[in-house]
Design a protein around this motif. Structure first.
Motif: not given
Lengths: 473, 473
Positions: B246-258, B301-314
């Motif tokens: 969950a945290v790694n998903t958050t980190i990625q979101l932040t870094q991508v600037g969502v 657009e945001q939601a799709e991006l987040v969903q993609a990142i989250a799925s990748e990280l479990g």
């Protein structure tokens, strides 16, 4: 309302002599990095303000926080003034040594101390300029958005709470400094803030030093927030039949919440001066210069919305500049407006206002002020970060012409009165410096200024840190 | 590293007696709005912290800035403490009258003084709560985003530099207070800031009072930035196999600037307690609760991006809640986690941490801290504003069980040590209060705290404003 003070009053404060012993101590510590050469002192006793050169007694070139601490400790021991010096781009007389003393030059402190791309933070020495920073971090995919036009040092930008274009979206130095290293008036080194994005731990010392204009301590390192480079960037210009139409477009954009990244007004005069200098061939009427950041789709959506609003309010000829080169050309022209104005009026100096008002009052203050400026007969132009309600009406006065200068100061004074009456501020981004000390009392009230003075005396009881700026002590 | 202080040390400071003459003056000025009834005093001598009730000597109910100024002037004349009181939702002992004195209750100061929808600003009296504000301005199409969970007063939120959910996108009270009306320690009324969006006019008194926890003055009015209600809002939950994921998903979101508007972590325990109370039937494993604001297309657009990142990280089972009712149900459950925890553990009090770290260190501190909490045997849960790197590990200790309390305090102390070592802060949003005075020194350094103390004594030489909080004077 406090009348503008004559230069003599501002500049002829009693100078505090630099004792031989202090100079000897500086020479011992700094060797050739301590200079009393007239040329060096003169260079450090001026800035972009219209005030005459007022040199310090000595200049020390620092390479580190420890150097700054050593210089301040010597100044403290001898109770002589310390004036921090970055790139000299102040517009408000911050750098003038009105009581003499030591100019502490941090322009050689250009290290990027630590980049943490994963946290979107960077720590830099105070002499790093915004252009250097963005050049050096480009490969990280991040950027630092605050752009006051001048290639100022980040220490200086923190000290004046700078902003400029981009602030409408990304905020000012107030929002984007996470922490500081500061040499206090006793020569002690403290750190404020952390690398965490937010904190409720005690008084906000970071924000106390940001905007303190060197009067509480010398900023030697700055930790900043960075932002991911946007996936898509697009810039556009739009011409308007009147300043009113351009401003009303801006107001609507703001109210609808378009996350526009830059929204700059140039009046007809500014466009004319810019054309003269940069040969851009822009149509000479009021213009908005805008930039959009986001995803490809997001930028497109923003731009369409803005175009629709602008057209409704009389905007004509929406022109796009989506290539980086075309954008750079436009922004370079905008940033050169200050010098373009002086170049178009040879032998002139600029007296610029910096008022910022609630956005709903922007058209009102601009209309009155333009009518007044037109009637004055002085050459002038307007550039404005209008998305924030901030604009600069710059008068071009002949160097050495006391009457023109006095007229410009009087008009500037009337503008500030107007801004304060409209619940705005006398300075959106340049700071108080020497120029606006009277205005600060009008704006904040005697009680609030007395409170600032108490803070100053608590932190700098001998009044050695950039004395004679912001308020008299 | 300073050890946690026992309650006795914090609470048994020498009380300053309230002289008869002071009480008489208060009664003359306030009549029945001055109370010394035991029940009223006790209600004002507690908050949501685990400290025992420590009542003031008198409570005055103020209706206006003038009332507050009158109360403070009486306190100043007799050198007795003043403790500002809003809704009593502090978690850090801010309201406890450790040296006795007068509780200045502003909860009746509930006027929306002025709404300026065209400028996206509002001025409110200090007792207005965030829920009241948002209810009253709903028709303007604007909202105030800062949401610390509790329905706190805006004066109290300013005084503690509060934030909570939404801060990841909209910032904290630090960024969203434009100006204040403050009664200083002498009973004088000052105003800070203007309605302009930015200013470089002198020291940032607004930011000095924001987060000063009542120790520099009483905030009586607050001017706030508002935001246009987003065109589209969508909330989603996503379950994760581990906190790490969950945290790694958050980190990625932040870094991508969502530009995510809310990004909240609940650990398995928090989900369990929330399920028990709110019957939501959420799957009991770590969860992110997210909200997206923007245009219809932007949110998608945001939601799709987040969903993609989250799925990748479990991430599993992305569930959407786009109706306002479903969203309200989710956020209400999140906000009730604090009470759900206590309800699931009857007879308990909460000892909560509030550390905030650079986002790249979030997984690291959470992993160590969870292992430690698991080993302790104490019931606990985690909720976190993880988009900001801020989280609360809340221990549930039996009321009156000194051993459990001491254990929780020790663990909390270790967590703070860890956060500071990771360049974070001991408090992201609750403030120092009584609880974290030792931590402040560890975090900021003795030099910076000494500087805060100098500011305090300059503005409040008799130490009457909420004494014994943030640091000892």
């Amino acid at each position: 309302m406090n009348a503008p003070l004559p230069d003599a009053h501002l500049l002829n404060a009693p100078r505090r002599p630099l004792p031989e012993a202090a100079l000897a101590a500086l020479r011992e510590r700094f060797g050739e990095r301590c200079s009393t050469a007239a040329a060096v002192r003169e260079q450090h006793g001026r800035d972009e303000s219209p005030f005459p050169v007022t040199p310090p007694d000595a200049v020390v070139f620092c390479d580190s926080t420890e150097d700054v601490a050593a210089a301040v400790a010597i100044a403290a021991a001898h109770r002589v003034p310390v004036i921090p010096y970055g790139t000299g781009s102040s517009l408000e007389g911050h750098l003038l040594a009105v009581q003499g003393g030591i100019s502490v030059d941090v322009s050689r402190m250009t290290a990027i101390v630590r980049l943490n791309p994963e946290d979107l933070t960077v720590t830099v020495q105070a002499g790093v300029t915004r252009e250097q920073l963005n050049r050096e971090i480009r490969d990280s995919g991040l950027f630092f958005p605050i752009d006051p036009g001048a290639n100022a040092s980040l220490g200086g930008m923190a000290a004046t709470r700078a902003s400029g274009t981009n602030a409408v979206r990304y905020g000012t130095m107030r929002e984007n400094v996470l922490g500081l290293t500061v040499v206090t008036a006793s020569g002690e080194v403290i750190r404020t803030g952390t690398r965490a994005k937010k904190s409720s731990a005690g008084y906000d010392l970071t924000r106390l030093f940001v905007g303190s204009e060197g009067t509480l301590g010398v900023i030697t390192e700055v930790t900043l927030r960075l932002f991911p480079l946007p996936e898509a960037v697009s810039a556009a210009i739009c011409h308007f039949p009147s300043i009113d139409a351009a401003v009303n477009t801006t107001i609507q954009l703001t109210q609808v919440g378009v996350p526009i990244a830059r929204c700059e007004l140039l009046d007809t005069n500014a466009v004319r001066f810019v054309n003269l200098q940069s040969k851009l061939g822009l149509r000479e009427q009021p213009m908005l210069l805008m930039e959009f950041h986001g995803s490809e789709a997001g930028v497109k959506e923003q731009a369409e919305l803005v175009q629709a609003i602008a057209s409704e309010l009389g905007g004509e000829d929406f022109e796009w500049a989506s290539t980086p080169e075309a954008r750079t050309r436009l922004w370079a022209a905008r940033h050169k407006a200050y010098f373009a104005g002086m170049q178009a009026n040879p032998g002139s100096r600029t007296v610029t206002t910096d008022t910022c008002v609630p956005i709903s009052r922007l058209a009102e203050i601009l209309n009155v002020s333009v009518a007044e400026a037109d009637a004055s007969g002085l050459p002038f132009y307007i550039v404005g970060h209008v998305g924030d309600g901030n604009f600069h009406l710059a008068y071009l006065v002949k160097e050495g012409d006391a009457d023109q200068r006095a007229l410009a100061e009087r008009l500037s004074h009337q503008m500030v009165q107007r801004a304060i009456a409209l619940e705005g501020t006398c300075t959106g981004e340049h700071g108080i410096g020497l120029h606006k000390m009277g205005f600060l009392v009008d704006e904040a009230g005697a009680g609030a200024v007395a409170l600032m003075r108490s803070v100053k005396l608590a932190l700098d009881p001998d009044n050695i840190m950039n004395p004679g700026k912001i308020f008299s002590v």
